[in-house]
Design an enzyme around this catalytic site. Structure first.
Site, mmCIF file in Angstrom:
data_model
loop_
_atom_site.group_PDB
_atom_site.id
_atom_site.type_symbol
_atom_site.label_atom_id
_atom_site.label_comp_id
_atom_site.label_asym_id
_atom_site.label_seq_id
_atom_site.Cartn_x
_atom_site.Cartn_y
_atom_site.Cartn_z
ATOM 1 N N GLY A 225 0.825 -1.172 -0.018
ATOM 2 C CA GLY A 225 0.025 -0.188 -0.156
ATOM 3 C C GLY A 225 0.566 1.280 -0.161
ATOM 4 O O GLY A 225 0.265 2.312 -0.062
ATOM 5 N N GLU A 267 4.331 -5.856 2.260
ATOM 6 C CA GLU A 267 4.135 -6.688 0.760
ATOM 7 C C GLU A 267 3.948 -5.515 -0.232
ATOM 8 O O GLU A 267 2.995 -5.112 -0.869
ATOM 9 C CB GLU A 267 3.004 -7.503 0.789
ATOM 10 N N PRO A 268 5.193 -4.629 -0.413
ATOM 11 C CA PRO A 268 5.212 -3.512 -1.325
ATOM 12 C C PRO A 268 5.040 -4.028 -2.654
ATOM 13 O O PRO A 268 5.832 -4.942 -3.143
ATOM 14 C CB PRO A 268 6.258 -2.634 -1.216
ATOM 15 N N GLY A 269 4.282 -3.295 -3.414
ATOM 16 C CA GLY A 269 4.236 -3.638 -5.030
ATOM 17 C C GLY A 269 4.491 -2.471 -5.924
ATOM 18 O O GLY A 269 5.745 -2.253 -6.277
ATOM 19 N N ARG A 270 3.625 -1.374 -5.698
ATOM 20 C CA ARG A 270 3.724 -0.068 -6.376
ATOM 21 C C ARG A 270 4.955 0.672 -6.220
ATOM 22 O O ARG A 270 5.806 1.135 -6.871
ATOM 23 C CB ARG A 270 2.694 0.910 -6.147
ATOM 24 N N ARG A 305 -5.559 1.663 -16.045
ATOM 25 C CA ARG A 305 -6.009 2.558 -14.517
ATOM 26 C C ARG A 305 -6.710 3.818 -14.839
ATOM 27 O O ARG A 305 -7.693 4.044 -14.145
ATOM 28 C CB ARG A 305 -4.518 3.016 -14.081
ATOM 29 N N TYR A 309 -10.171 3.617 -12.604
ATOM 30 C CA TYR A 309 -10.154 4.305 -11.457
ATOM 31 C C TYR A 309 -10.383 5.678 -11.718
ATOM 32 O O TYR A 309 -10.363 6.746 -10.623
ATOM 33 C CB TYR A 309 -8.936 4.119 -10.632
ATOM 34 N N CYS A 334 -12.889 1.145 -28.472
ATOM 35 C CA CYS A 334 -14.455 1.756 -28.684
ATOM 36 C C CYS A 334 -15.413 1.843 -27.557
ATOM 37 O O CYS A 334 -16.118 1.015 -27.264
ATOM 38 C CB CYS A 334 -15.110 0.941 -29.495
ATOM 39 N N TYR A 363 0.987 -2.165 -12.105
ATOM 40 C CA TYR A 363 -0.414 -2.131 -12.445
ATOM 41 C C TYR A 363 -0.471 -1.671 -13.872
ATOM 42 O O TYR A 363 -1.775 -1.149 -14.219
ATOM 43 C CB TYR A 363 -1.284 -1.526 -11.361
HETATM 44 N N1 LLP Z 1 -0.552 -7.568 -0.963
HETATM 45 C C1 LLP Z 1 -1.773 -7.776 -1.365
HETATM 46 C C2 LLP Z 1 -2.430 -9.111 -0.556
HETATM 47 C C3 LLP Z 1 -2.477 -7.216 -2.356
HETATM 48 O O1 LLP Z 1 -3.626 -7.476 -2.648
HETATM 49 C C4 LLP Z 1 -1.688 -6.034 -2.833
HETATM 50 C C5 LLP Z 1 -2.395 -5.042 -3.912
HETATM 51 C C6 LLP Z 1 -0.335 -5.848 -2.323
HETATM 52 C C7 LLP Z 1 0.129 -6.421 -1.335
HETATM 53 C C8 LLP Z 1 0.330 -4.776 -3.128
HETATM 54 O O2 LLP Z 1 -0.063 -3.344 -2.745
HETATM 55 P P1 LLP Z 1 0.858 -2.070 -3.331
HETATM 56 O O3 LLP Z 1 1.849 -1.959 -2.480
HETATM 57 O O4 LLP Z 1 1.193 -2.107 -4.729
HETATM 58 O O5 LLP Z 1 -0.145 -1.007 -3.193
HETATM 59 N N2 LLP Z 1 -4.640 -2.106 -9.669
HETATM 60 C C9 LLP Z 1 -4.424 -0.893 -8.504
HETATM 61 C C10 LLP Z 1 -3.772 -1.394 -7.185
HETATM 62 C C11 LLP Z 1 -4.491 -2.558 -6.621
HETATM 63 C C12 LLP Z 1 -3.859 -3.293 -5.399
HETATM 64 C C13 LLP Z 1 -4.523 -4.462 -4.979
HETATM 65 N N3 LLP Z 1 -3.740 -5.450 -4.009
HETATM 66 C C14 LLP Z 1 -3.892 0.072 -9.199
HETATM 67 O O6 LLP Z 1 -3.472 0.126 -10.454
HETATM 68 O O7 LLP Z 1 -3.840 1.334 -8.424
#
Ligand code: LLP
Length: 411
Positions: A225, A267-270, A305, A309, A334, A363
């Site tokens: 997050g 659990e960082p993704g973004r 995105r 959103y 379209c 994403y």
């Molecule tokens: N862990 C779990 C269980 C998750 O479901 C997620 C993201 C993360 C970690 C990583 O979250 P982050 O650090 O990236 O915020 N598609 C959306 C984001 C959806 C996130 C869903 N879960 C976007 O494009 O903004």
């Protein structure tokens, strides 16, 4: 570094649209978050959320940086495994998991964060796990958009915290003696205090359950997050401050509830890949209608995105120098939601000009589709001077062969 020269070369040699990731930026992000958290709590384990970007070269970089992985589907597990993540470093966090999910998760992941008590029952039918961790919905959530809030009463995820004791009791009754606890309350948050508050809340929930059952967690996972700025006005998240505040609340909780020294998981993704990537696209047509439009060869099929959103990715026309004018940027799909941004100021555009959308490393490609029968874009990783061509742009012909391979299905 992604230079202008490189952009030109990539556009000439390979086709647009194309995602381009900067390897150095990914490394820098991995190091920044690792350093910040381990400074305040050395037993922190960072699982990169593969869903943000599952490009093989990107995964390899993150694996080499020493991070662990968090996967949410069989494909992500296979991708993490193929990229060299040891099983001991792979975690699985799904929801409404079926037997195929569990078959892959038990084979490739060391731990599974279970989304519900019913998930645990389904897993038990399959295999008794060594360690049980439940995803708890702490009753609060926050995110950059409504669609990315994953905690609170409207979220489909996790176990309401009021039912958490029952869940862990069922684990204990099934003979499990090793436990973890997990939450993920929302994505793209920039405020350090928010992370401290949810950590505090999870520690209270964990304390009341685990003290009652006389067990301790091996790990506490506060999810991902951690956001990135998508506009000039937004600040960068202060990751050092976040780490300091989160660790303080975490350590207080560990002392108050006699947890010892459990692992703190993130659990960082973004945060890891978001600002490392751009989407390079080309203007395909210009139209003066009720508003002025520039259509580009990327679309909601390549970057979802904005349509999903209302997200805005800053656009730049790096080779244009004319007078700035207002323009609406759209794709060729379209759907009227296939609009990247309205009323952006860009120098005068011509057909064939290159445009860049910024901050597309998370994403972006992973949410792309073949909608309208459009091929997925290419992906390229730039590492210092070298370019790795990782995933080629699909072609219409390849798509046709893949989807029409099975003949005579009715026989
Ligand atoms: N862990 C779990 C269980 C998750 O479901 C997620 C993201 C993360 C970690 C990583 O979250 P982050 O650090 O990236 O915020 N598609 C959306 C984001 C959806 C996130 C869903 N879960 C976007 O494009 O903004």
């Amino acid at each position: 570094m992604i230079t202008l020269d490189l952009l030109k070369k990539i556009a000439e040699k390979h086709s647009t649209p194309c995602y381009i990731y900067d390897a150095e930026k990914i490394r820098e992000n991995c190091r920044k978050i690792t350093k910040a958290f381990t400074k305040y709590y050395p037993k922190t384990e960072i699982h990169y959320a593969v869903k943000a970007n599952n490009n093989p070269a990107v995964l390899k970089i993150i694996q080499q940086e020493g991070l662990s992985a968090d996967c949410s589907s069989p494909f992500e597990l296979l991708a993490a495994d193929r990229s060299g993540f040891e099983k001991s470093k792979i975690m699985y966090t799904g929801n409404y998991e079926n037997s195929e999910d569990f078959a892959f998760a038990t084979e490739y992941a060391d731990t599974i964060n279970l989304d519900d008590i019913t998930s645990f029952v389904r897993l038990l039918n399959f295999q008794k796990p060594d360690i049980v961790s439940f995803r708890i919905n702490p009753g609060i959530g926050r995110g950059g958009f409504e669609g990315v809030v994953t905690g609170g009463v409207d979220a489909k995820f996790g176990i309401p915290y009021e039912k958490a004791l029952e869940a862990y009791q069922s684990g204990y009754n099934a003979g499990i003696r090793r436990f973890g606890i997990h939450m993920m309350t929302g994505s793209n948050n920039l405020e350090p205090l928010f992370f401290a508050e949810i950590t505090d809340k999870l520690m209270h929930i964990a304390g009341s359950i685990f003290n009652k059952l006389r067990i301790v967690p091996e790990y506490v996972d506060i999810g991902g997050g951690f956001g990135i700025p998508y506009s000039d006005e937004e600040p960068e998240i202060d990751i050092e401050k976040t780490a300091e505040l989160v660790s303080a609340r975490f350590k207080e909780g560990c002392i108050r509830y006699n947890f010892g020294i459990p692992v703190l998981k993130l659990e960082p993704g973004r945060y890891i890949t978001g600002n490392s990537g751009i989407l390079l696209t080309k203007v395909t047509g210009l139209k003066k209608s009720y508003r002025n439009y520039a259509g580009v060869d990327a679309g909601m099929n390549s970057l979802l995105r904005p349509a999903l959103y209302g997200a805005v990715h800053r656009a730049e026309a790096p080779f244009n120098t004319g007078k700035a004018e207002k323009i609406n940027l759209c794709g060729r799909i379209c759907e009227n939601s296939d609009i990247f941004s309205r009323d952006v100021m860009l120098p005068e555009l011509n057909e064939g000009d290159l445009l860049v959308f910024k901050d597309c490393g998370a994403y972006g490609y992973t949410m792309s589709s073949n909608y309208n029968g459009r091929p997925r874009p290419a992906e390229i990783v730039v590492d210092k001077e070298s370019i790795t061509f990782v995933r080629k742009k699909e072609t219409a012909q390849e798509m046709l062969e893949k989807h029409f391979k099975v003949q005579n299905v009715m026989e």
